[in-house]
Design an enzyme around this catalytic site. Structure first.
Site, PDB file in Angstrom:
ATOM      1  N   HIS A   1      39.601  50.540  44.758  1.00 25.71           N
ATOM      2  CA  HIS A   1      40.041  50.065  43.439  1.00 25.71           C
ATOM      3  C   HIS A   1      39.201  50.626  42.304  1.00 25.71           C
ATOM      4  O   HIS A   1      39.500  50.379  41.130  1.00 25.71           O
ATOM      5  CB  HIS A   1      39.977  48.523  43.434  1.00 25.71           C
ATOM      6  CG  HIS A   1      38.597  48.013  43.601  1.00 25.71           C
ATOM      7  ND1 HIS A   1      37.860  48.165  44.767  1.00 25.71           N
ATOM      8  CD2 HIS A   1      37.759  47.403  42.736  1.00 25.71           C
ATOM      9  CE1 HIS A   1      36.666  47.655  44.611  1.00 25.71           C
ATOM     10  NE2 HIS A   1      36.571  47.184  43.377  1.00 25.71           N
ATOM     11  N   ASP A   2      38.133  51.355  42.659  1.00 19.24           N
ATOM     12  CA  ASP A   2      37.269  51.958  41.627  1.00 19.24           C
ATOM     13  C   ASP A   2      37.487  53.457  41.501  1.00 19.24           C
ATOM     14  O   ASP A   2      36.892  54.077  40.605  1.00 19.24           O
ATOM     15  CB  ASP A   2      35.786  51.762  41.983  1.00 19.24           C
ATOM     16  CG  ASP A   2      35.343  50.328  41.914  1.00 19.24           C
ATOM     17  OD1 ASP A   2      34.396  49.966  42.623  1.00 19.24           O
ATOM     18  OD2 ASP A   2      35.956  49.556  41.150  1.00 19.24           O
TER      19      ASP A   2
ATOM     20  N   ASP B   1      29.406  43.585  47.421  1.00 14.39           N
ATOM     21  CA  ASP B   1      29.476  44.330  46.166  1.00 14.39           C
ATOM     22  C   ASP B   1      28.086  44.753  45.684  1.00 14.39           C
ATOM     23  O   ASP B   1      27.199  43.912  45.539  1.00 14.39           O
ATOM     24  CB  ASP B   1      30.114  43.392  45.117  1.00 14.39           C
ATOM     25  CG  ASP B   1      30.494  44.116  43.852  1.00 14.39           C
ATOM     26  OD1 ASP B   1      31.348  45.013  43.917  1.00 14.39           O
ATOM     27  OD2 ASP B   1      29.930  43.773  42.804  1.00 14.39           O
TER      28      ASP B   1
ATOM     29  N   ASP C   1      35.241  39.601  49.707  1.00 11.25           N
ATOM     30  CA  ASP C   1      34.337  40.371  48.855  1.00 11.25           C
ATOM     31  C   ASP C   1      33.196  39.467  48.374  1.00 11.25           C
ATOM     32  O   ASP C   1      33.446  38.449  47.722  1.00 11.25           O
ATOM     33  CB  ASP C   1      35.118  40.915  47.638  1.00 11.25           C
ATOM     34  CG  ASP C   1      34.614  42.284  47.211  1.00 11.25           C
ATOM     35  OD1 ASP C   1      35.443  43.183  47.001  1.00 11.25           O
ATOM     36  OD2 ASP C   1      33.379  42.440  47.111  1.00 11.25           O
TER      37      ASP C   1
ATOM     38  N   ASP D   1      49.285  37.681  43.599  1.00 11.50           N
ATOM     39  CA  ASP D   1      48.734  36.377  44.000  1.00 11.50           C
ATOM     40  C   ASP D   1      48.765  36.223  45.528  1.00 11.50           C
ATOM     41  O   ASP D   1      49.330  37.057  46.237  1.00 11.50           O
ATOM     42  CB  ASP D   1      49.513  35.246  43.326  1.00 11.50           C
ATOM     43  CG  ASP D   1      51.022  35.455  43.449  1.00 11.50           C
ATOM     44  OD1 ASP D   1      51.708  35.514  42.415  1.00 11.50           O
ATOM     45  OD2 ASP D   1      51.484  35.615  44.605  1.00 11.50           O
TER      46      ASP D   1
ATOM     47  N   ASP E   1      54.658  35.953  37.045  1.00 12.36           N
ATOM     48  CA  ASP E   1      53.772  35.979  35.864  1.00 12.36           C
ATOM     49  C   ASP E   1      53.141  37.362  35.674  1.00 12.36           C
ATOM     50  O   ASP E   1      52.299  37.545  34.798  1.00 12.36           O
ATOM     51  CB  ASP E   1      52.682  34.897  35.969  1.00 12.36           C
ATOM     52  CG  ASP E   1      51.706  35.169  37.119  1.00 12.36           C
ATOM     53  OD1 ASP E   1      50.756  34.381  37.285  1.00 12.36           O
ATOM     54  OD2 ASP E   1      51.897  36.169  37.857  1.00 12.36           O
TER      55      ASP E   1
ATOM     56  N   ASP F   1      53.267  40.043  43.280  1.00 13.29           N
ATOM     57  CA  ASP F   1      53.379  38.839  42.434  1.00 13.29           C
ATOM     58  C   ASP F   1      54.537  37.977  42.928  1.00 13.29           C
ATOM     59  O   ASP F   1      55.684  38.420  42.962  1.00 13.29           O
ATOM     60  CB  ASP F   1      53.635  39.276  40.977  1.00 13.29           C
ATOM     61  CG  ASP F   1      53.980  38.092  40.071  1.00 13.29           C
ATOM     62  OD1 ASP F   1      54.664  38.329  39.062  1.00 13.29           O
ATOM     63  OD2 ASP F   1      53.595  36.956  40.414  1.00 13.29           O
TER      64      ASP F   1
ATOM     65  N   ASN G   1      55.328  34.789  41.677  1.00 17.65           N
ATOM     66  CA  ASN G   1      55.865  33.790  40.743  1.00 17.65           C
ATOM     67  C   ASN G   1      56.213  34.367  39.372  1.00 17.65           C
ATOM     68  O   ASN G   1      56.358  33.625  38.408  1.00 17.65           O
ATOM     69  CB  ASN G   1      54.855  32.631  40.592  1.00 17.65           C
ATOM     70  CG  ASN G   1      53.541  33.112  39.980  1.00 17.65           C
ATOM     71  OD1 ASN G   1      53.336  34.323  39.803  1.00 17.65           O
ATOM     72  ND2 ASN G   1      52.668  32.184  39.647  1.00 17.65           N
TER      73      ASN G   1
ATOM     74  N   GLU H   1      28.453  47.803  49.858  1.00 17.80           N
ATOM     75  CA  GLU H   1      28.749  48.850  48.870  1.00 17.80           C
ATOM     76  C   GLU H   1      27.426  49.277  48.262  1.00 17.80           C
ATOM     77  O   GLU H   1      26.717  48.419  47.695  1.00 17.80           O
ATOM     78  CB  GLU H   1      29.697  48.340  47.784  1.00 17.80           C
ATOM     79  CG  GLU H   1      30.114  49.454  46.841  1.00 17.80           C
ATOM     80  CD  GLU H   1      30.519  48.979  45.470  1.00 17.80           C
ATOM     81  OE1 GLU H   1      30.031  47.919  45.035  1.00 17.80           O
ATOM     82  OE2 GLU H   1      31.332  49.656  44.821  1.00 17.80           O
TER      83      GLU H   1
HETATM   84  O1  TEU Z   1      31.451  48.682  41.907  1.00 16.58           O
HETATM   85  C1  TEU Z   1      30.123  49.138  41.706  1.00 16.58           C
HETATM   86  C2  TEU Z   1      30.142  50.506  41.277  1.00 16.58           C
HETATM   87  O2  TEU Z   1      29.260  51.256  41.542  1.00 16.58           O
HETATM   88  C3  TEU Z   1      31.344  50.916  40.518  1.00 16.58           C
HETATM   89  O3  TEU Z   1      31.272  50.203  39.280  1.00 16.58           O
HETATM   90  C4  TEU Z   1      31.342  52.370  40.280  1.00 16.58           C
HETATM   91  O4  TEU Z   1      30.053  52.778  39.917  1.00 16.58           O
HETATM   92  C5  TEU Z   1      32.227  52.666  39.135  1.00 16.58           C
HETATM   93  O5  TEU Z   1      33.270  51.733  39.171  1.00 16.58           O
HETATM   94  C6  TEU Z   1      32.756  54.063  39.334  1.00 16.58           C
HETATM   95  O6  TEU Z   1      33.802  54.256  38.426  1.00 16.58           O
HETATM   96  C7  TEU Z   1      31.546  47.319  42.286  1.00 16.58           C
HETATM   97  C8  TEU Z   1      33.014  46.955  42.304  1.00 16.58           C
HETATM   98  O7  TEU Z   1      33.679  47.733  43.301  1.00 16.58           O
HETATM   99  C9  TEU Z   1      33.572  47.237  40.932  1.00 16.58           C
HETATM  100  O8  TEU Z   1      34.980  47.010  40.897  1.00 16.58           O
HETATM  101  C10 TEU Z   1      32.879  46.306  39.948  1.00 16.58           C
HETATM  102  O9  TEU Z   1      33.296  46.651  38.642  1.00 16.58           O
HETATM  103  C11 TEU Z   1      31.353  46.439  40.035  1.00 16.58           C
HETATM  104  O10 TEU Z   1      30.846  46.502  41.356  1.00 16.58           O
HETATM  105  C12 TEU Z   1      30.702  45.211  39.407  1.00 16.58           C
HETATM  106  O11 TEU Z   1      30.972  44.101  40.225  1.00 16.58           O
HETATM  107 CA    CA Z   2      51.627  35.792  40.185  1.00 16.40          CA
END
Ligand code: TEU
Ligand code: CA
Length: 559
Positions: free
Chosen positions: A327-328, A200, A98, A29, A25, A21, A23, A254
């Site tokens: 991130h998932d 995605d 993405d 960013d 907030d 971050d 700035n 994905e």
């Molecule tokens: O993720 C798709 C997906 O399969 C994931 O949602 C996964 O099944 C789940 O998060 C497991 O915990 C993509 C993106 O990576 C995710 O961040 C999004 O939430 C999702 O699509 C919808 O765009």
């Molecule tokens: Ca920021």
């Protein structure tokens, strides 16, 4: 051996909301990313995958896009984005963005138009259906985020499909006009100079005609009718013909639910579709029959069988992505390694796996520091829509206890991966001077980039060495893979071979010593140690038989 930059590259995923971050907030960013490009250059990564930065109401943190051609206000301006791209390219790195086109935000102009009237020219940009005879949803599919995959809309008295949140209406890929809109948008970003896309849930864009219900409960998993659907290859080949094939870029799709057989069709060199896929099979080794929140212990056999199947399956054609984090997913060192005495060794061992299997390694922000899962005391401390929906459903509909539900969230919640990147030991790990949108992991005082870059024995420097090795040794990219000890339940041993050179990779996956006996067929070879996560190995070691220490990883070159 057809060379390609996307095979030789190491990719680094930035989740912008949590990266840096600039700035105050409390939200990461683009200018924050710009300030950290030298850090990424030092690590040595080649490609940056940037999670969505487009305008969004952030119902799903940017994976619900309301304007595909403009930057989210919280992240900055298009000028900031241009400066970031220039900074990435000046440092010899590439940027992939993405592409989220299975669905848009319900605040996208297309959807606002589409929902306004059944006669709108945008009506068929989305998937609208009348309710059933008793007014129920058009089918019984459950959403990825719980509840029905359909939302009733008063304005026109019909339902729209949303495989994810109610604010993420599915786009109708049957509509050629919609497909052209997507291709034009892709071209807009490619003409700005990006180097490819992460796509995605791209294998969900083709649904079974008629959108049939599935047997079972009121709401049930309909994946057979929207994953790897009937026209998915037509759409991807059309996308490739009309857009992708015109640029020297990389693409990774994905693909929840994709099998290795299907991956051959998505990534085969003559298929005219994608370069590689993110498969999910290995991300369910610790899921029970009721899905990710149904915790069960993983086994090395379970993990290795899947990784081996994908190594062998795509050995001749197609290409693997290699990841244990994004991130998932929860943090890999918490999930598959150790956060106690062997934190460093286990993180380095897992990194050795990801960088010595055959495929393109993906590093998720903070993985190179050994960042760990978080345990916030209350559900109120969590932000992820998937987690919050699950909490409500499991606590109040399924009657699961607070302790049981929180245990599932601690193990598998996506916010584990989304706590702010830990830059130094100052408040909030130096991520922000303000209040972070999601609380920092309290262990930032000992796990942070400043400490790691200063410590030559850190996980960071080990990643840096693995990345340097990849640039120096083609065998890591193009060498064939062969499993050596198929039945050992503690160590994973395999070789890579290229042009007469052979590397032996030995990984102890657990925190106890493990006996290693070198198979006779390898006993004759002389050995040179390439890399290990313990620095006191005498060389040339007698490796016919020795005891591996906890989480010990060794890579030898055999000649
Ligand atoms: O993720 C798709 C997906 O399969 C994931 O949602 C996964 O099944 C789940 O998060 C497991 O915990 C993509 C993106 O990576 C995710 O961040 C999004 O939430 C999702 O699509 C919808 O765009
Ligand atoms: Ca920021």
């Amino acid at each position: 051996m057809k060379r390609a930059f996307w095979k030789e590259a190491v990719v680094y995923q930035i989740y912008p909301r949590s990266f840096m971050d600039s700035n105050g907030d409390g939200i990461g960013d683009l200018r924050g990313i710009i300030s950290k490009l030298d850090y990424l250059k030092e690590l040595g990564v080649d490609v940056i995958w940037l999670s969505p930065v487009f305008k969004s109401p952030n119902d799903d943190n940017g994976y619900d896009i309301s304007d595909y051609r403009n930057i989210m206000d919280e992240f900055g301006t298009m000028a900031d984005w241009e400066e970031m791209l220039q900074g990435i390219h000046e440092r010899g790195m590439k940027l992939i963005m993405d592409l989220v086109v299975n669905h848009s935000s319900d605040e996208h102009a297309w959807f606002m138009e589409s929902r306004s009237s059944k006669d709108s020219p945008y009506r068929d940009y989305y998937m609208w259906r009348p309710g059933g005879p008793e007014g129920q949803e058009p089918n019984n599919w459950v959403s990825f985020f719980g509840g029905s995959a359909w939302q009733y809309d008063e304005a026109t008295g019909e339902y729209f499909l949303h495989l994810f949140s109610k604010k993420q209406p599915d786009l109708n890929w049957e509509n050629p006009v919609l497909r052209q809109e997507v291709y034009h948008m892709m071209t807009f970003w490619l003409d700005k100079g990006i180097d490819g896309f992460r796509m995605d849930v791209i294998n969900c864009i083709s649904k079974t005609p008629g959108l049939p219900s599935v047997g079972g409960d009121r709401y049930a998993w309909g994946g057979e009718h929207f994953m790897n659907g009937p026209k998915i290859h037509d759409y991807l080949q059309e996308m490739n013909r009309e857009v992708l094939s015109k640029y020297d870029i990389m693409t990774v799709g994905e693909m929840p639910g994709a099998t290795v057989e299907q991956a051959k069709d998505y990534t085969g060199k003559d298929r005219g579709e994608l370069n590689m896929v993110f498969q999910f099979e290995h991300m369910d080794v610790d899921s029970g029959p009721y899905g990710k929140w149904d915790l069960r212990p993983w086994t090395l056999k379970g993990l290795r069988d899947i990784l081996h199947k994908w190594q062998v399956g795509l050995a001749e054609d197609g290409w693997n992505s290699l990841y244990l984090n994004n991130h998932d997913q929860p943090r890999m060192v918490s999930r598959f390694g150790d956060t106690g005495a062997y934190h460093k060794q286990s993180a380095k061992m897992l990194a050795t796996l990801l960088h010595t299997l055959k495929g393109t390694p993906y590093i998720y922000q903070g993985e190179e520091l050994g960042m760990t899962n978080v345990k916030f005391p209350s559900i109120d401390d969590y932000r992820d829509i998937e987690t919050l929906n699950m909490y409500r459903e499991h606590r109040y509909e399924h009657g699961r206890s607070e302790e049981e539900v929180m245990a599932s969230i601690y193990a598998k919640g996506r916010d584990n991966a989304r706590t702010p990147m830990q830059w130094d030991a100052s408040p909030n790990g130096g991520f922000t001077t303000g209040t972070p949108w999601l609380a920092s992991n309290p262990d930032y005082d000992r796990i942070n980039a400043e400490q790691a870059t200063a410590d030559s024995d850190s996980i960071f420097h080990y990643y840096k060495r693995l990345i340097q090795l990849r640039k120096k040794h083609d065998i890591m990219v193009y060498g064939s893979y062969e499993l050596i000890l198929p039945d050992d339940d503690r160590i994973y041993v395999y070789t890579r071979e290229l042009n007469g050179e052979r590397w032996l990779i030995i990984l102890n996956f657990f925190g106890e010593p493990a006996e290693f006996i070198l198979p006779d067929e390898l006993a004759h070879a002389s050995r040179e140690l390439i890399i290990s996560n313990y620095d006191d190995i005498e060389a040339p070691a007698d490796i016919r038989q020795f005891t591996l220490r906890p989480y010990e990883a060794r890579v030898y070159s055999l000649t």
